[in-house]
Structure formats: structure tokens, C-alpha cells
Design an enzyme around this catalytic site. Structure first.
Site, PDB file in Angstrom:
ATOM      1  N   ARG A  55       0.808  -1.222   0.000  1.00 18.35           N
ATOM      2  CA  ARG A  55       0.000   0.000   0.000  1.00 18.35           C
ATOM      3  C   ARG A  55       0.838   1.267   0.000  1.00 18.35           C
ATOM      4  O   ARG A  55       0.536   2.233  -0.692  1.00 18.35           O
ATOM      5  CB  ARG A  55      -0.843   0.026   1.293  1.00 18.35           C
ATOM      6  CG  ARG A  55      -2.258  -0.384   1.152  1.00 18.35           C
ATOM      7  CD  ARG A  55      -3.032   0.141   2.355  1.00 18.35           C
ATOM      8  NE  ARG A  55      -3.115   1.593   2.301  1.00 18.35           N
ATOM      9  CZ  ARG A  55      -3.970   2.253   1.538  1.00 18.35           C
ATOM     10  NH1 ARG A  55      -4.824   1.600   0.801  1.00 18.35           N
ATOM     11  NH2 ARG A  55      -3.972   3.562   1.520  1.00 18.35           N
ATOM     12  N   ASN A 106     -12.391  15.694  -2.035  1.00 20.47           N
ATOM     13  CA  ASN A 106     -13.112  14.479  -2.407  1.00 20.47           C
ATOM     14  C   ASN A 106     -14.599  14.787  -2.488  1.00 20.47           C
ATOM     15  O   ASN A 106     -15.123  15.553  -1.675  1.00 20.47           O
ATOM     16  CB  ASN A 106     -12.880  13.391  -1.345  1.00 20.47           C
ATOM     17  CG  ASN A 106     -13.654  12.118  -1.654  1.00 20.47           C
ATOM     18  OD1 ASN A 106     -13.581  11.584  -2.764  1.00 20.47           O
ATOM     19  ND2 ASN A 106     -14.421  11.626  -0.687  1.00 20.47           N
ATOM     20  N   THR A 107     -15.262  14.192  -3.450  1.00 17.41           N
ATOM     21  CA  THR A 107     -16.714  14.284  -3.508  1.00 17.41           C
ATOM     22  C   THR A 107     -17.316  12.948  -3.087  1.00 17.41           C
ATOM     23  O   THR A 107     -16.871  11.887  -3.512  1.00 17.41           O
ATOM     24  CB  THR A 107     -17.210  14.746  -4.894  1.00 17.41           C
ATOM     25  OG1 THR A 107     -18.640  14.704  -4.891  1.00 17.41           O
ATOM     26  CG2 THR A 107     -16.688  13.902  -6.024  1.00 17.41           C
ATOM     27  N   HIS A 108     -18.323  13.039  -2.200  1.00 20.39           N
ATOM     28  CA  HIS A 108     -18.908  11.833  -1.603  1.00 20.39           C
ATOM     29  C   HIS A 108     -20.431  11.872  -1.756  1.00 20.39           C
ATOM     30  O   HIS A 108     -21.042  12.907  -1.503  1.00 20.39           O
ATOM     31  CB  HIS A 108     -18.525  11.752  -0.120  1.00 20.39           C
ATOM     32  CG  HIS A 108     -19.046  10.514   0.534  1.00 20.39           C
ATOM     33  ND1 HIS A 108     -18.474   9.272   0.342  1.00 20.39           N
ATOM     34  CD2 HIS A 108     -20.107  10.314   1.348  1.00 20.39           C
ATOM     35  CE1 HIS A 108     -19.158   8.365   1.022  1.00 20.39           C
ATOM     36  NE2 HIS A 108     -20.153   8.969   1.641  1.00 20.39           N
TER      37      HIS A 108
HETATM   38  C1  GAR Z   1     -19.791   9.661  -7.349  1.00 18.95           C
HETATM   39  O1  GAR Z   1     -21.129   9.658  -6.927  1.00 18.95           O
HETATM   40  C2  GAR Z   1     -18.853   9.810  -6.168  1.00 18.95           C
HETATM   41  O2  GAR Z   1     -19.352  10.622  -5.144  1.00 18.95           O
HETATM   42  C3  GAR Z   1     -18.762   8.397  -5.692  1.00 18.95           C
HETATM   43  O3  GAR Z   1     -18.656   7.641  -6.871  1.00 18.95           O
HETATM   44  C4  GAR Z   1     -19.380   8.301  -7.917  1.00 18.95           C
HETATM   45  C5  GAR Z   1     -18.466   8.430  -9.102  1.00 18.95           C
HETATM   46  O4  GAR Z   1     -19.167   8.814 -10.248  1.00 18.95           O
HETATM   47  N1  GAR Z   1     -17.636   8.232  -4.829  1.00 18.95           N
HETATM   48  C6  GAR Z   1     -17.623   7.438  -3.772  1.00 18.95           C
HETATM   49  O5  GAR Z   1     -18.557   6.724  -3.449  1.00 18.95           O
HETATM   50  C7  GAR Z   1     -16.334   7.490  -2.967  1.00 18.95           C
HETATM   51  N2  GAR Z   1     -16.480   6.788  -1.735  1.00 18.95           N
HETATM   52  P1  GAR Z   1     -18.391   9.239 -11.586  1.00 18.95           P
HETATM   53  O6  GAR Z   1     -17.288   8.230 -11.833  1.00 18.95           O
HETATM   54  O7  GAR Z   1     -19.442   9.188 -12.644  1.00 18.95           O
HETATM   55  O8  GAR Z   1     -17.860  10.635 -11.378  1.00 18.95           O
END
Ligand code: GAR
Length: 200
Positions: free
Chosen positions: A65, A107-109
């Protein structure tokens, strides 16, 4: 424009939204590189179609890692980012990575943190039976989805929502939130004071 590197593992719809905004010089941010842990990530195709340089840093190419985390940081650093945006990047960034880009990783969650952190924010919110969920843009710290919050948008849960339907509506809100705040941060800067994030 501020230089942005986007980390993706999946489809890349959030990346696509940033790419739709970044050609406008007034936006203030430009995606200069896209890095993935998976060669098959759809986000890489979106980047290539837009002429953005891409790189893949796969865990299997490293001993452990820590090695992967360092390799990822080395690759991201080549693009000299002012901001690193994790947009559907499904791995935890290590302390080593974060130390290289202090207070510069977002980060977007797909949930209203601190509720429902982790890899299944939408599923977990549905299972809990919440009536309102949403999305969160936050500064990444050493924990899992625990960093200081930049902005959030609420999304109502419908009676008949399943995970894909709810996630799709969250992603609409998420893209808008991401584009708005990456632009604001690019133009105004970001400082973190404890749990408080100051933009501009
Ligand atoms: C998004 O909704 C993001 O918030 C989520 O994955 C999706 C990616 O969509 N991330 C997580 O769950 C992180 N823990 P995308 O590839 O179409 O942008």
C-alpha cells in the site's frame, strides 16, 4: 488557471462536468491530468477524448500500500497540481500522499457526511431509511471521509428509490456542486482552520 489533477476509478461523470467548465478562462481551473487506479476506468476514456493526459497507477504493480501510495503521489506530482480532486476514486489516500499535497486534496462523496462514509454511501443511506441524503465536497484528511467540509447539497429520497435511481439524482447535484466549488477555490484559494474551510 489553477492546475487540477482528477483521480478517477469509475465512469467519470464528475470529471466530464469539470471538463465542460474548464475551457472558459474565467472559470479559473484547468484539468491538466487524470490519474486512475484502474486501466478500465471510463473516466480515462473521457479524459483521452478531451485530449487530457492520463496515467494509471495500479496497486498490483507495487509491493504494498505504501509503495502504491508513493507511486500515485509521484505520478500526480508530475502534473504540478494546485488542486487534486478525487472524483469517484475508490481507494483511500495515505498519509504519504496527503503530505505531498497539503490541504490541496478534495473528495466528492455521495452522502451528507458525517453520515454514511465509505464505499457505499448511497446504499447505506437507503438501508438506514433516511428521507434526505445528498452529497458532500470535503478536504481529504487521514480518515475515511472525515475531512473538513467545503459544501453540501441535500437530495430528497423518494418512496420508490432504489440505489441506482437515487445515486443518479445525487450525481446531478454532485456535478453542480463540484464544478461550482472547484471554480471558487481556483479563483479564491482555500484555507483550512481546524474544521473550518474558508474559500476566497
Ligand atoms: C460519485 O457519486 C462519487 O461521489 C462516488 O462515486 C461516484 C463516481 O461517479 N464516490 C464514492 O462513493 C467514494 N467513496 P463518476 O465516476 O461518474 O464521477
Amino acid at each position: 488557471a489553477r492546475r487540477v489533477v482528477v483521480l478517477v476509478s469509475g465512469a467519470g461523470s464528475n470529471l466530464a462536468a469539470l471538463l465542460a467548465a474548464h475551457d472558459d478562462a474565467a472559470y479559473g481551473a484547468r484539468v491538466v491530468g487524470v490519474v486512475s487506479d484502474r486501466a478500465a476506468a471510463g473516466g480515462l476514456d473521457i479524459a483521452r477524448a478531451a485530449g487530457i493526459p492520463t496515467a494509471v497507477v495500479a496497486p498490483r504493480d507495487f509491493e504494498d500500500r505504501t509503495g502504491w501510495d508513493r507511486g500515485l503521489a509521484d505520478t500526480v506530482a508530475i502534473f504540478r497540481p494546485d488542486l487534486v480532486v478525487s472524483a469517484g476514486f475508490m481507494r483511500i489516500l495515505g498519509a504519504g500522499f496527503l503530505a505531498r499535497f497539503p490541504a490541496r486534496v478534495l473528495n466528492t462523496h455521495p452522502a451528507l457526511l458525517p453520515a454514511f462514509p465509505g464505499a457505499h454511501g448511497v446504499r447505506d443511506a437507503l438501508a438506514h431509511g433516511v428521507k434526505v441524503t445528498g452529497c458532500t465536497l470535503h478536504v481529504v484528511d487521514a480518515g475515511v471521509d472525515t475531512g473538513p467540509i467545503v459544501a453540501q447539497v441535500a437530495v430528497a429520497v423518494g418512496e420508490d428509490d432504489d440505489e441506482p435511481a437515487l445515486h443518479e439524482r445525487i450525481k446531478v447535484a454532485e456535478r453542480e456542486l463540484l464544478v461550482e466549488w472547484v471554480g471558487r477555490i481556483a479563483r479564491g484559494g482555500l484555507t483550512v482552520e481546524g474544521r473550518r474551510v474558508v474559500v476566497g
